[in-house]
Design a protein around this motif. Structure first.
Motif, short mmCIF file in Angstrom:
data_model
loop_
_atom_site.label_atom_id
_atom_site.label_comp_id
_atom_site.label_asym_id
_atom_site.label_seq_id
_atom_site.Cartn_x
_atom_site.Cartn_y
_atom_site.Cartn_z
N PHE A 139 0.82 -1.21 0.00
CA PHE A 139 0.00 0.00 0.00
C PHE A 139 0.85 1.26 0.00
CE2 PHE A 139 0.62 -1.52 4.30
CZ PHE A 139 0.95 -0.39 5.04
N ILE A 140 0.20 2.35 -0.37
CA ILE A 140 0.78 3.68 -0.28
C ILE A 140 -0.10 4.44 0.70
CG2 ILE A 140 1.25 5.84 -1.52
CD1 ILE A 140 1.54 4.13 -4.07
N GLY A 141 0.50 5.04 1.70
CA GLY A 141 -0.30 5.77 2.69
C GLY A 141 -0.91 4.81 3.70
N ALA A 142 -2.24 4.72 3.69
CA ALA A 142 -2.96 3.90 4.66
C ALA A 142 -3.12 2.46 4.15
CB ALA A 142 -4.33 4.50 4.93
N GLU A 143 -2.98 1.52 5.06
CA GLU A 143 -3.07 0.10 4.70
C GLU A 143 -4.41 -0.24 4.05
OE1 GLU A 143 -2.67 -4.28 6.81
OE2 GLU A 143 -1.87 -2.53 7.86
N ILE A 144 -5.45 0.42 4.46
CA ILE A 144 -6.79 0.13 3.93
C ILE A 144 -6.88 0.39 2.42
CG2 ILE A 144 -7.80 2.39 4.40
CD1 ILE A 144 -10.32 0.80 5.36
N LEU A 145 -5.99 1.22 1.89
CA LEU A 145 -6.02 1.58 0.47
C LEU A 145 -5.16 0.66 -0.40
CD1 LEU A 145 -5.72 5.44 0.90
CD2 LEU A 145 -7.81 4.09 0.58
N GLY A 146 -4.65 -0.41 0.15
CA GLY A 146 -3.72 -1.27 -0.58
C GLY A 146 -4.37 -2.42 -1.32
N GLN A 147 -3.49 -3.27 -1.84
CA GLN A 147 -3.89 -4.49 -2.54
C GLN A 147 -3.27 -5.67 -1.84
OE1 GLN A 147 -2.71 -3.80 -6.69
NE2 GLN A 147 -4.63 -4.80 -7.24
N THR A 148 -4.00 -6.78 -1.81
CA THR A 148 -3.52 -7.99 -1.15
C THR A 148 -3.34 -9.11 -2.16
OG1 THR A 148 -4.63 -7.41 0.91
CG2 THR A 148 -4.03 -9.72 0.63
N GLU A 149 -2.24 -9.83 -2.04
CA GLU A 149 -2.01 -11.03 -2.82
C GLU A 149 -1.95 -12.20 -1.84
OE1 GLU A 149 1.18 -13.08 -5.87
OE2 GLU A 149 1.15 -10.91 -5.70
N GLN A 150 -2.60 -13.30 -2.19
CA GLN A 150 -2.63 -14.47 -1.33
C GLN A 150 -1.70 -15.54 -1.87
OE1 GLN A 150 -6.86 -15.40 -1.15
NE2 GLN A 150 -6.96 -14.34 0.81
N LEU A 151 -0.87 -16.08 -0.98
CA LEU A 151 0.08 -17.12 -1.33
C LEU A 151 -0.26 -18.39 -0.57
CD1 LEU A 151 1.56 -14.30 -1.80
CD2 LEU A 151 3.64 -15.60 -1.65
N SER A 152 0.06 -19.54 -1.17
CA SER A 152 -0.19 -20.83 -0.52
C SER A 152 1.15 -21.48 -0.17
CB SER A 152 -1.03 -21.73 -1.41
OG SER A 152 -0.43 -21.90 -2.67
N ARG A 153 1.15 -22.15 0.97
CA ARG A 153 2.38 -22.79 1.44
C ARG A 153 2.72 -24.00 0.58
NH1 ARG A 153 5.29 -22.35 6.00
NH2 ARG A 153 3.68 -21.33 7.22
N VAL A 154 4.01 -24.18 0.29
CA VAL A 154 4.50 -25.37 -0.39
C VAL A 154 5.63 -25.95 0.45
CG1 VAL A 154 3.82 -24.67 -2.72
CG2 VAL A 154 6.07 -24.01 -1.87
N GLN A 155 5.82 -27.25 0.32
CA GLN A 155 6.86 -27.94 1.11
C GLN A 155 8.20 -27.99 0.39
OE1 GLN A 155 6.26 -28.66 4.30
NE2 GLN A 155 4.29 -27.71 3.86
N ALA A 156 8.18 -27.85 -0.95
CA ALA A 156 9.42 -27.94 -1.72
C ALA A 156 9.28 -27.08 -2.99
CB ALA A 156 9.69 -29.38 -2.11
N LEU A 157 10.42 -26.77 -3.58
CA LEU A 157 10.44 -26.01 -4.83
C LEU A 157 10.08 -26.92 -6.00
CD1 LEU A 157 13.75 -24.00 -4.33
CD2 LEU A 157 11.41 -23.23 -3.91
N PRO A 158 9.43 -26.39 -7.02
CA PRO A 158 9.22 -27.18 -8.24
C PRO A 158 10.58 -27.62 -8.80
CG PRO A 158 7.85 -25.22 -8.26
CD PRO A 158 8.79 -25.08 -7.10
N ALA A 159 10.59 -28.73 -9.51
CA ALA A 159 11.84 -29.32 -10.02
C ALA A 159 12.54 -28.42 -11.04
CB ALA A 159 11.56 -30.69 -10.62
#
Length: 137
Positions: free
Chosen positions: A111-131
């Motif tokens: 965000f810029i300024g106040a957190e309420i004005l930002g954008q959110t990206e959602q990530l999912s947990r992985v146990q290992a890197l792709p090959a």
């Protein structure tokens, strides 16, 4: 209260515990599934949390972002990492940021300024890197 009700209440309380500062640590796959970011304590600031791209679908191409630090957040308070920055390699800009883990999903808010004005990206947990492709060390 009967035993069944007590058991249900105990299970609900265990599942509704607030996230802690260590919950963000580990490997996280972006929503677009084009990069994996590793969150861990910063090497140069032990109490801060840093996020670095450790796998990129474009590794070893001109679009490679392997090794790019995309987050540095200095403190954990109110169930979020904050007081730092988030870097978006797509637009090559730094923003204020906050990171929260909720129900097993890591939410990065830029965000810029106040957190309420930002954008959110959602990530999912992985146990290992792709090959492949692999980032160069």
């Amino acid at each position: 209260m009967n035993r069944f009700a007590l058991l249900c209440l105990a299970l609900f309380a265990a599942n509704s515990q607030a996230a802690g500062p260590d919950d963000a640590k580990g490997l996280w796959l972006t929503a677009e599934k084009d990069a994996v970011i590793e969150f861990k304590p910063c090497a140069d600031r032990g109490t801060a949390l840093c996020g670095t791209i450790v796998w990129d679908k474009d590794a070893n191409t001109p679009l490679d972002t392997c090794g790019v630090r995309i987050a540095q957040l200095d403190k954990y308070e109110n169930e979020a990492w904050r007081d730092g920055w988030i870097y978006d390699p797509r637009d090559k800009k730094k923003y204020k940021g906050a990171i929260r883990v909720k129900e097993g999903v890591l939410n990065i808010r830029a965000f810029i300024g106040a957190e309420i004005l930002g954008q959110t990206e959602q990530l999912s947990r992985v146990q290992a890197l792709p090959a492949s492709p692999q980032c160069k060390s």
